[in-house]
Structures are given as C-alpha cells and as structure tokens.
Design a protein around this motif. Structure first.
Motif, PDB file in Angstrom:
ATOM      1  N   LYS A  25      66.312  48.647 -10.633  1.00 38.95           N
ATOM      2  CA  LYS A  25      65.553  49.880 -10.850  1.00 38.95           C
ATOM      3  C   LYS A  25      64.439  50.075  -9.823  1.00 38.95           C
ATOM      4  CE  LYS A  25      66.509  50.028 -15.807  1.00 38.95           C
ATOM      5  NZ  LYS A  25      67.732  49.373 -15.743  1.00 38.95           N
ATOM      6  N   TRP A  26      64.741  49.693  -8.574  1.00 39.95           N
ATOM      7  CA  TRP A  26      63.836  49.888  -7.449  1.00 39.95           C
ATOM      8  C   TRP A  26      62.481  49.202  -7.663  1.00 39.95           C
ATOM      9  CZ3 TRP A  26      66.361  51.678  -3.334  1.00 39.95           C
ATOM     10  CH2 TRP A  26      67.526  52.396  -3.555  1.00 39.95           C
ATOM     11  N   VAL A  27      62.513  48.056  -8.316  1.00 41.60           N
ATOM     12  CA  VAL A  27      61.294  47.300  -8.588  1.00 41.60           C
ATOM     13  C   VAL A  27      61.388  45.949  -7.880  1.00 41.60           C
ATOM     14  CG1 VAL A  27      59.916  46.188 -10.389  1.00 41.60           C
ATOM     15  CG2 VAL A  27      60.970  48.409 -10.825  1.00 41.60           C
ATOM     16  N   LEU A  28      60.345  45.625  -7.120  1.00 38.39           N
ATOM     17  CA  LEU A  28      60.265  44.311  -6.498  1.00 38.39           C
ATOM     18  C   LEU A  28      59.693  43.326  -7.518  1.00 38.39           C
ATOM     19  CD1 LEU A  28      58.733  45.181  -3.009  1.00 38.39           C
ATOM     20  CD2 LEU A  28      61.031  44.365  -3.460  1.00 38.39           C
ATOM     21  N   ASP A  29      60.470  42.324  -7.857  1.00 43.50           N
ATOM     22  CA  ASP A  29      59.987  41.307  -8.778  1.00 43.50           C
ATOM     23  C   ASP A  29      60.681  39.978  -8.483  1.00 43.50           C
ATOM     24  OD1 ASP A  29      62.520  41.694  -9.808  1.00 43.50           O
ATOM     25  OD2 ASP A  29      61.864  42.476 -11.730  1.00 43.50           O
TER      26      ASP A  29
END
Length: 148
Positions: free
Chosen positions: A116-120
């Motif tokens: 979901k286009w999240v850097l983690d």
C-alpha cells in the motif's frame, strides 16, 4: 576500482562479481544513507525517487560521459578514434542480466503496491530478499553459464 580488481584477483573472485557486490554497495551506501534520512523525516516519496533517480543518472550520465571524454581526448590528440576511443566489454550474459534487472524492478513495484505504498520493515525485508535473490541468480549464472 583498481583496488577492488586487485583484491578480487588475489582472492580469486571475478571482476563481474566484485563489481556486482563490492563496487555496487560502495556506490550505493551514500544513496542508502540519504534515503534513510528522508524516510525518517517522513518523506518516503523523496527517499524512493532519490534511489531511482541516482540509478538512472548512473546509467544515462556516468557511463556515456567518460566515453565521450575519452573520444574527445583521443580525437584532440589526432589519433584514430575508431580504434582508440572504444571500450570493449565482455557482453556474455548481458541480455540475461538486463532482463533480470527489469524483472526485479517490476517485482519491487509490485511489492511496494502490495504494501500500500508504505515504507516499513516488511517492505524493507522484501526488497532485501529480492536483492539477495538477484545476487544469487546473477552469480549462479556467471558460474554455471546457463543464460549466455
């Protein structure tokens, strides 16, 4: 670059593998540090675009500029540019390496979309895994020579 070549020759590791691992990591560490800083500042879009932009710059500027400089110097000295201004590369397996690189880029985009286009941490682990898969396949191909 010269020292990496010398060290590789001493320990029996090819220029290809030294370039794929040691030189690549040496040139990418500053990019990684700036991306980490941008990500900590909450600017993930800048972290990713910086990494992509630096690689595009490396390919589209850092390869042709030295080639053009060499050509100009050879021509200015009045030498034969057809023979002296050329760099010959060992292109065995280049189609495989390039295709694998494009597949990796596509997989990275799919991983980012799935996250979901999240850097983690999860995305970082996926990307690190893809990098090691890329290394294993490229080095394996160079050693065995299946796709040349």
């Amino acid at each position: 670059v010269v020292w990496v070549t010398i060290i590789g020759a001493v320990i029996g590791v090819s220029d290809y593998i030294m370039g794929l691992t040691i030189l690549a990591s040496g040139t990418s560490i500053p990019d990684a540090l700036s991306s980490m800083y941008m990500a900590r500042e909450g600017r993930g879009d800048m972290a990713i675009s910086s990494s992509i932009g630096s690689n595009v710059f490396d390919i589209l500027c850092c390869i042709p500029v030295p080639t053009l400089i060499k050509y100009v110097v050879v021509a200015a000295q009045g030498n034969n540019t057809t023979q002296l201004a050329r760099w010959n590369f060992n292109t065995k397996g280049i189609w495989f390496d390039t295709s694998l690189l494009l597949c990796m880029v596509a997989l990275i985009v799919v991983c980012i979309m799935n996250n979901k286009w999240v850097l983690d941490k999860r995305l970082g682990t996926m990307m690190f895994g893809l990098y090691f898969a890329f290394l294993v396949v490229c080095i394996g191909n160079k050693l065995v020579g299946i796709f040349e």
